[in-house]
Each structure stands twice: as C-alpha cells, then as structure tokens.
Design an enzyme around this catalytic site. Structure first.
Site, PDB file in Angstrom:
ATOM      1  N   ASP A  34       0.846  -1.194   0.000  1.00 38.72           N
ATOM      2  CA  ASP A  34       0.000   0.000   0.000  1.00 38.72           C
ATOM      3  C   ASP A  34       0.883   1.247   0.000  1.00 38.72           C
ATOM      4  O   ASP A  34       1.896   1.314   0.700  1.00 38.72           O
ATOM      5  CB  ASP A  34      -0.912  -0.007   1.241  1.00 38.72           C
ATOM      6  CG  ASP A  34      -2.066   0.974   1.113  1.00 38.72           C
ATOM      7  OD1 ASP A  34      -3.221   0.517   1.007  1.00 38.72           O
ATOM      8  OD2 ASP A  34      -1.803   2.207   1.115  1.00 38.72           O
ATOM      9  N   ILE A  35       0.476   2.244  -0.781  1.00 36.05           N
ATOM     10  CA  ILE A  35       1.266   3.478  -0.919  1.00 36.05           C
ATOM     11  C   ILE A  35       1.217   4.322   0.359  1.00 36.05           C
ATOM     12  O   ILE A  35       2.084   5.162   0.586  1.00 36.05           O
ATOM     13  CB  ILE A  35       0.764   4.274  -2.156  1.00 36.05           C
ATOM     14  CG1 ILE A  35       1.843   5.163  -2.724  1.00 36.05           C
ATOM     15  CG2 ILE A  35      -0.504   5.054  -1.842  1.00 36.05           C
ATOM     16  CD1 ILE A  35       1.497   5.731  -4.100  1.00 36.05           C
ATOM     17  N   ASN A  91     -12.934  -3.117   2.749  1.00 31.59           N
ATOM     18  CA  ASN A  91     -13.895  -2.033   2.943  1.00 31.59           C
ATOM     19  C   ASN A  91     -14.911  -2.056   1.803  1.00 31.59           C
ATOM     20  O   ASN A  91     -14.531  -2.157   0.632  1.00 31.59           O
ATOM     21  CB  ASN A  91     -13.167  -0.679   2.951  1.00 31.59           C
ATOM     22  CG  ASN A  91     -12.223  -0.552   4.132  1.00 31.59           C
ATOM     23  OD1 ASN A  91     -12.540  -0.962   5.240  1.00 31.59           O
ATOM     24  ND2 ASN A  91     -11.047   0.014   3.890  1.00 31.59           N
ATOM     25  N   GLN A  98     -14.016   2.789   1.660  1.00 32.07           N
ATOM     26  CA  GLN A  98     -13.504   2.359   0.352  1.00 32.07           C
ATOM     27  C   GLN A  98     -13.254   3.570  -0.528  1.00 32.07           C
ATOM     28  O   GLN A  98     -14.137   4.421  -0.701  1.00 32.07           O
ATOM     29  CB  GLN A  98     -14.493   1.397  -0.336  1.00 32.07           C
ATOM     30  CG  GLN A  98     -13.910   0.825  -1.625  1.00 32.07           C
ATOM     31  CD  GLN A  98     -14.807  -0.224  -2.282  1.00 32.07           C
ATOM     32  OE1 GLN A  98     -15.923  -0.482  -1.831  1.00 32.07           O
ATOM     33  NE2 GLN A  98     -14.302  -0.825  -3.358  1.00 32.07           N
ATOM     34  N   HIS A 104     -10.315  -5.178  -3.158  1.00 31.24           N
ATOM     35  CA  HIS A 104      -8.953  -5.441  -2.678  1.00 31.24           C
ATOM     36  C   HIS A 104      -9.001  -5.874  -1.225  1.00 31.24           C
ATOM     37  O   HIS A 104      -9.803  -5.375  -0.444  1.00 31.24           O
ATOM     38  CB  HIS A 104      -8.052  -4.224  -2.850  1.00 31.24           C
ATOM     39  CG  HIS A 104      -8.630  -2.943  -2.348  1.00 31.24           C
ATOM     40  ND1 HIS A 104      -9.563  -2.214  -3.064  1.00 31.24           N
ATOM     41  CD2 HIS A 104      -8.438  -2.265  -1.196  1.00 31.24           C
ATOM     42  CE1 HIS A 104      -9.908  -1.146  -2.374  1.00 31.24           C
ATOM     43  NE2 HIS A 104      -9.251  -1.151  -1.226  1.00 31.24           N
ATOM     44  N   HIS A 106      -6.995  -5.883   2.176  1.00 29.53           N
ATOM     45  CA  HIS A 106      -5.867  -5.316   2.921  1.00 29.53           C
ATOM     46  C   HIS A 106      -5.308  -6.414   3.833  1.00 29.53           C
ATOM     47  O   HIS A 106      -6.070  -7.054   4.573  1.00 29.53           O
ATOM     48  CB  HIS A 106      -6.334  -4.174   3.839  1.00 29.53           C
ATOM     49  CG  HIS A 106      -6.870  -2.968   3.143  1.00 29.53           C
ATOM     50  ND1 HIS A 106      -6.118  -1.819   2.945  1.00 29.53           N
ATOM     51  CD2 HIS A 106      -8.095  -2.696   2.610  1.00 29.53           C
ATOM     52  CE1 HIS A 106      -6.860  -0.900   2.346  1.00 29.53           C
ATOM     53  NE2 HIS A 106      -8.062  -1.406   2.128  1.00 29.53           N
TER      54      HIS A 106
HETATM   55  P1  AMP Z   1      -9.676   1.448   0.427  1.00 26.13           P
HETATM   56  O1  AMP Z   1      -9.669   2.759   1.175  1.00 26.13           O
HETATM   57  O2  AMP Z   1     -10.114   0.259   1.221  1.00 26.13           O
HETATM   58  O3  AMP Z   1     -10.400   1.581  -0.907  1.00 26.13           O
HETATM   59  O4  AMP Z   1      -8.154   1.142   0.093  1.00 26.13           O
HETATM   60  C1  AMP Z   1      -7.470   1.727  -0.983  1.00 26.13           C
HETATM   61  C2  AMP Z   1      -6.014   1.668  -0.637  1.00 26.13           C
HETATM   62  O5  AMP Z   1      -5.273   1.862  -1.807  1.00 26.13           O
HETATM   63  C3  AMP Z   1      -5.580   2.766   0.370  1.00 26.13           C
HETATM   64  O6  AMP Z   1      -5.040   2.147   1.524  1.00 26.13           O
HETATM   65  C4  AMP Z   1      -4.525   3.551  -0.431  1.00 26.13           C
HETATM   66  O7  AMP Z   1      -3.460   3.984   0.367  1.00 26.13           O
HETATM   67  C5  AMP Z   1      -4.098   2.545  -1.483  1.00 26.13           C
HETATM   68  N1  AMP Z   1      -3.576   3.105  -2.717  1.00 26.13           N
HETATM   69  C6  AMP Z   1      -4.096   4.128  -3.438  1.00 26.13           C
HETATM   70  N2  AMP Z   1      -3.356   4.332  -4.538  1.00 26.13           N
HETATM   71  C7  AMP Z   1      -2.349   3.423  -4.518  1.00 26.13           C
HETATM   72  C8  AMP Z   1      -1.244   3.136  -5.364  1.00 26.13           C
HETATM   73  N3  AMP Z   1      -1.021   3.828  -6.500  1.00 26.13           N
HETATM   74  N4  AMP Z   1      -0.398   2.136  -5.010  1.00 26.13           N
HETATM   75  C9  AMP Z   1      -0.593   1.437  -3.873  1.00 26.13           C
HETATM   76  N5  AMP Z   1      -1.631   1.658  -3.032  1.00 26.13           N
HETATM   77  C10 AMP Z   1      -2.486   2.637  -3.339  1.00 26.13           C
END
Ligand code: AMP
Ligand code: ZN
Length: 118
Positions: A34-35, A91, A98, A104, A106
C-alpha cells in the site's frame, strides 16, 4: 469507450501500466505494498478481474474472491505475519472507507490491533 483496464487504478497496476511495489503476481491475483501504509506491513491483494466492490459479488465470482483470500493468507505467511497475527480487511462502500473501486484485500501486520476497529 474506455474500459476498466484504461480507467481503473488497480486494473492499471495489475497490467503493469502503473508501477507498484509488487510482492506477488500470478494468473489470478496481484499483491503490492500500500502506498500509504497503516501498519509496518500493509499489502493489498487484488484479483486481476475487475469487480468494483464486495456488494457487486455474485456466485460467478466465488472462485475469484476465494482465491484472492487464500493468496492473502499465503502472502501473510511469506511475510512472516502469522506468528503474531495479522488483520485482513475489505472495505465496502465510501461509508466504510472504500476509496478505490476495484475489490482489494488489505493485509496488515507488524503491530498490535484493537477491536472494534475505528
Ligand atoms: P480502500 O480505502 O479500502 O479503498 O483502500 C485503498 C487503498 O489503496 C488505500 O489504503 C490507499 O493507500 C491505497 N492506494 C491508493 N493508490 C495506490 C497506489 N497507487 N499504489 C498502492 N496503493 C495505493
Ligand atoms: Zn479494476
């Protein structure tokens, strides 16, 4: 008309069009860090198939989501998270946090977790 492959962030990561710190990929799933990590280890496991959210799942997706969760546990073991425990979160919907509408899982580990979650 642009497709999910063009528009969806996680479809683009899965195809390699957008870079990510991948920890695993195979024919069915891709996993990457995760970023914006919320724990010392925070990996996202996604199916290559575009499904926008849990709420969109049908019986036809049972194998896809099952494989994604099994891979998440294998990756947790590869990252040595199983001894101390880890948390798996999906989520569903904006109200639950989300932000990316490609399903996805986590996988969070490396710290203690409280219950109930925030
Ligand atoms: P959610 O909030 O459950 O939809 O999770 C989305 C996740 O994606 C969050 O934890 C973000 O930090 C992560 N995210 C968003 N963009 C990227 C990216 N380019 N690379 C890796 N993780 C990302
Ligand atoms: Zn997608």
């Amino acid at each position: 008309m642009p497709s999910n492959a063009d528009l969806c962030l996680f479809c683009r990561i899965a195809s390699g069009a957008i870079p990510a710190k991948k920890v695993h990929e195979d024919a069915d799933v891709v996993a990457f860090h995760d970023i914006n990590p919320q724990a010392p280890t925070h990996v996202l496991v996604i199916p290559r198939k575009h499904i926008s959210a849990l709420d969109e799942l049908t019986d036809a997706d049972a194998a896809t989501i099952g494989t994604t969760i099994v891979r998440a546990t294998e990756i947790a073991r590869e990252l040595h998270l199983e001894q101390e425990g880890y948390r798996v979160v999906i989520n569903n919907g904006e109200g639950a946090g989300q932000t990316v509408f490609h399903i996805h899982v986590h996988v969070l580990g490396g710290r203690a977790f409280t219950w109930p979650p925030g």
